[in-house]
Design a protein around this motif. Sequence first.
Motif, PDB file in Angstrom:
ATOM      1  N   GLN A 178     -45.413  19.182 -33.916  1.00 17.09           N
ATOM      2  CA  GLN A 178     -45.857  20.470 -34.595  1.00 17.09           C
ATOM      3  C   GLN A 178     -46.348  21.234 -33.393  1.00 17.09           C
ATOM      4  O   GLN A 178     -45.966  22.382 -33.171  1.00 17.09           O
ATOM      5  N   HIS A 233     -53.608  19.344 -37.838  1.00 20.24           N
ATOM      6  CA  HIS A 233     -54.512  18.131 -37.978  1.00 20.24           C
ATOM      7  C   HIS A 233     -53.299  17.134 -38.614  1.00 20.24           C
ATOM      8  O   HIS A 233     -52.237  17.507 -39.125  1.00 20.24           O
ATOM      9  N   PRO A 269     -50.087  27.576 -44.531  1.00 25.24           N
ATOM     10  CA  PRO A 269     -49.737  26.345 -45.168  1.00 25.24           C
ATOM     11  C   PRO A 269     -50.326  25.974 -46.490  1.00 25.24           C
ATOM     12  O   PRO A 269     -51.271  26.461 -46.831  1.00 25.24           O
ATOM     13  N   GLY A 280     -56.290  24.961 -40.788  1.00 26.60           N
ATOM     14  CA  GLY A 280     -55.101  24.154 -39.934  1.00 26.60           C
ATOM     15  C   GLY A 280     -54.086  23.568 -40.915  1.00 26.60           C
ATOM     16  O   GLY A 280     -54.263  23.755 -42.352  1.00 26.60           O
ATOM     17  N   LEU A 281     -52.867  23.240 -40.297  1.00 32.06           N
ATOM     18  CA  LEU A 281     -51.798  22.465 -41.118  1.00 32.06           C
ATOM     19  C   LEU A 281     -51.666  21.320 -40.825  1.00 32.06           C
ATOM     20  O   LEU A 281     -52.016  20.770 -39.742  1.00 32.06           O
ATOM     21  N   GLY A 282     -51.265  20.570 -41.884  1.00 28.62           N
ATOM     22  CA  GLY A 282     -51.253  19.036 -41.768  1.00 28.62           C
ATOM     23  C   GLY A 282     -49.870  18.580 -41.031  1.00 28.62           C
ATOM     24  O   GLY A 282     -48.653  19.066 -41.781  1.00 28.62           O
ATOM     25  N   ALA A 283     -49.782  17.545 -40.304  1.00 31.16           N
ATOM     26  CA  ALA A 283     -48.331  16.980 -39.902  1.00 31.16           C
ATOM     27  C   ALA A 283     -48.613  15.389 -40.181  1.00 31.16           C
ATOM     28  O   ALA A 283     -49.957  14.835 -39.943  1.00 31.16           O
ATOM     29  N   PHE A 338     -44.201  27.255 -40.476  1.00 29.43           N
ATOM     30  CA  PHE A 338     -44.631  26.153 -41.575  1.00 29.43           C
ATOM     31  C   PHE A 338     -45.560  26.657 -42.610  1.00 29.43           C
ATOM     32  O   PHE A 338     -46.683  27.216 -42.165  1.00 29.43           O
ATOM     33  N   SER A 388     -51.924  14.693 -41.819  1.00 26.38           N
ATOM     34  CA  SER A 388     -51.735  14.979 -43.203  1.00 26.38           C
ATOM     35  C   SER A 388     -51.843  13.562 -43.791  1.00 26.38           C
ATOM     36  O   SER A 388     -52.181  13.281 -45.168  1.00 26.38           O
ATOM     37  N   GLY A 395     -46.503  22.496 -44.505  1.00 29.34           N
ATOM     38  CA  GLY A 395     -47.567  22.625 -43.748  1.00 29.34           C
ATOM     39  C   GLY A 395     -48.788  21.538 -44.138  1.00 29.34           C
ATOM     40  O   GLY A 395     -49.708  21.248 -43.433  1.00 29.34           O
ATOM     41  N   ASN A 396     -48.808  21.158 -45.323  1.00 24.88           N
ATOM     42  CA  ASN A 396     -49.648  20.117 -45.840  1.00 24.88           C
ATOM     43  C   ASN A 396     -50.770  20.334 -45.705  1.00 24.88           C
ATOM     44  O   ASN A 396     -51.672  19.645 -44.786  1.00 24.88           O
ATOM     45  N   ARG A 397     -51.546  21.574 -46.382  1.00 23.57           N
ATOM     46  CA  ARG A 397     -52.979  21.783 -46.265  1.00 23.57           C
ATOM     47  C   ARG A 397     -53.594  22.042 -47.702  1.00 23.57           C
ATOM     48  O   ARG A 397     -53.057  22.731 -48.284  1.00 23.57           O
TER      49      ARG A 397
END
Lengths: 367, 316, 290
Positions: free
Chosen positions: A229, A180, B257, A217-220, B163, A182, B245-247
């Motif tokens: 990503q 998702h 992340p 999830g992880l942020g981009a 990541f 960021s 990974g910015n979470r």
Amino acid sequence: MSRKNPFTMAASVARACVLVSVLALAVCLLWCPTCEAKGNDPGKPVSLEGAGATFPYPLYSKWVFEYGRIHPNVRINYQSIGSGGGIRQISEGTVDFGGSDAFVKDGALVKLPGKLLHIPTTLGAVVITYNLPGSPSNMKLSPEVIAGVFLGEIIRWNDSKIAALNPGLKLPDALIGVVHRSDGSGTTAVFTDYLSKVSPAWSEKVGSGTSVSWPIGLGAKGNEGVTGQVKSTPGSVGYVELVYAKQNGLPYASIRNSSGAFVEPTLEGVSAAAAGVAVPADFRVSITNAPGEKSYPISAFTWILIYQDQKDAAKGTAMVDFLWWAIHDGQKLGGVLGYAPLPAEVVGKIEATLQTVTTGGKPALSK
Amino acid sequence: MAADTHETRTANRGDLVFQRLIVVGAVVMVVLLAAIALELTRESRLSLSASGVRFLGSTAWDPVKELFGGLPFIYGTLVSSFLALLVAVPVSLGVAIFLVELAPSWLRGPVGFMVELLAALPSVVYGLWGIFVLVPWLRGGVEPALARSLGFLPFFSGPSQGFGMLAGGLVLSIMILPTIASVSREVLRAVPNWLREGALALGTTRWEMIRGTVLPFARSGIIGAVILGLGRALGETMAVTMVIGNRPKIAASLFAPGYTMASVIANEYTEATGDLHLSALAEIGLLLFAVTLALNALARLLVWRVSRVAVQGSRR
Amino acid sequence: MNSRKNSVDRIALPGRRKITDLVVRTLCLVATLLALVPLLSLLQFVIVRGAGGLSWDLLTQLPRPVGEPGGGMANAIVGTLVLVGLASCVGIPLGITTGIYLAEYGHTRTARVVRFSADVLSGVPSIIVGMFVYGLMVVTMKRFSAVAGGVALAILMLPTVARSTEELLKLVPTSLREAALALGVPRWRATLRVVLRTAAPGIATGVMLAVARAAGETAPLLFTALNSRFWPTSLDRPIASLPVQIFTYAISPYEEWHRQAWAAALVLVALVLILNVAARFFVRHRTDAR
């Protein structure tokens, strides 16, 4: 070495340092005349600074490139930092225009220093893109499945709910990697607005906005980042503007719309969605989950945000002229990239709105 | 040399002007530091009054409901920095000992130079390398292997996306390694030679000499070097943002992340639309500022103590 | 040194002690090799991929619209030079002034506060400096600008320049200063014309290391100089820079941009390394001259 050496060295170093700084300054000062001289347009050079949404960025960058050819004196610098950034920076007044695909809420609008206009520039689709072995291009998804995946309730690709929608598809027994945004994002606003409409659980747990609290999830950063990503991570899924998936050869899903049909994200699907919704006078409208057999459910307007009263006459005129060009000639450039043209009726309304933009009490539009 | 100036100063007006001028120049540094602290405090006032100390313990980061807590970022910063130290401290101590005590003299210069080059490379280049080299390597090789062999531990469970916290920690460890190594090298060099000679004369091996004599002498300086490295790790932004990974969630797994204080500022500070959101980011900034300030002060104190003792020792 | 080492080795030691010694020595060697692996890998990728993406267009052309092949980042290269130039104009004189103050009047309480501030400021994360300059300049001047970026980089350079100037001025023999003062030269002239000149090569080293650090900074520029796809024409507008361009291109999905990001990284690393190597060259000459 001789004793004199440090002194001569010192002198030469000092001279070198001075030379470098003078050169650097000279470069930045001298560049002005040479650059401006290149333009053969008689008009006075005008620079417009803009920042915001990444969703329309491929189109905007094409626009400013093409517009710059016709009007070499107008330099439009648009930086794709995210819709949240677009709203924030136009509110702070640090840019001449903002880009956003989330509209500014009423509460925030009244706090602004002037009347802010939302000028629709194009229509786009948020697509669900994924990275699976063999990149199957025809995956079908229902609103419930999408919400389930992004809520973290469906965690494997071979989940029976996904398999039921895609009987012919070989789904791997792998974990789903959700990607998702960021940054503060209009694409997120559109996507979460859609999920809030179709999933009560989503609406209750997460809600909608440019930044939300993602369950998984992880942020981009940016549409660029999410696409990057997904492209580099097998088993991942993300939501991006159509053009980013297309330009990068990533597959995207057909989504079941409110009338029960699976619709691919196409220009027609997006246009149909826009046609199904009445556009208000200030253009602030959501067209997600629009009615209609052919409507693609995660469609959106994207806006350029400008103040109705433009402080700088030259900039104001250049801005409005550019927008006028964008909603007419500019629309032709969108199709190739995957942006749907604005409906004719909306273009008429925008024309009227652009004519209300003033600078120093006079209309800013030069035509 | 500075105390003898009284007569000269009164005698010459140029000196007075010169001194005033450079004092003004020098005070800029102090003013800057104070201004940064003030600006961050001013920006974070709203958040400070809204949630106060609870901010530090709250895990919520929900711009929709306007709930902001700093814990996920504090956690992410601490874990990634701790991981970085875990890898970098032993390796950089090895490097420092090798360079000062063991390496043949022709090797010391070039290797030392190369280690320092690591410190000179821009953060964004580490990030680029992280995205295209480190992350695929972690995703394709290291993480699956760790999951197979140590998967029963919560740290090594979950999907291998590359990541994540592990990638962030590893990039950081590479970036702080030269800091710790080169400061430790300076500290070890400051250990007077007669100490070494004394130990060796008693018939110790090199390692016994290092462990028994050099390291105890240099201990607080090495701790200072580690703290300097930690300071750098806490504040590092770009390379970490590009791979972590910015979470904003706390997860036990290192594959998951995470988010750090510096990265959330980089991602959201020019983007936050709500006033409280913005203020919460400023509060994170303030916290980061305060922590790095304290760590740096501590580290300088420790390194300074060793060099002072060393100077006194060599005079003896 | 070497002969001593050999003689120690030759002394017969109980086996366990000798083995421990050997193991630790090996471990230190392994640690050093391990530390060099990422450096070599990084340099290898930057050089190989960077050289692959490097072209004349990259160095001379402006960026093309998103997703279209071709184009370059000449504006970012010029932008980085402009930003670093601006930062140097502010940061170097101010840093050297502070350094002179610390070296010449270093025993007062104020000086101790200044020295401490410099040390602490050098540890402040660059992103915090970016936040500060954003609030200080971008919001108040109502624009992202090259000037704001330059100021942010200058703040980052300041402590390094100041502290290295101080250290080097302290190394200048007192006899030189005394000789000048004995000739009746006022103290300020003695400081500038004799002491500072003598220390200049060393100071140049510190300055170059600071410039190299500033040239590679990304985080503060995101909030201050932003980015631009045009040639820099004015210092009060957004400006492109290599680090920001590398960041933008690296996280993008486009192969073409990845190639350009590696090439830009090569250019940036080359710039930084040249500054570093040059700095070390000066150090060597200074020590040789002694």
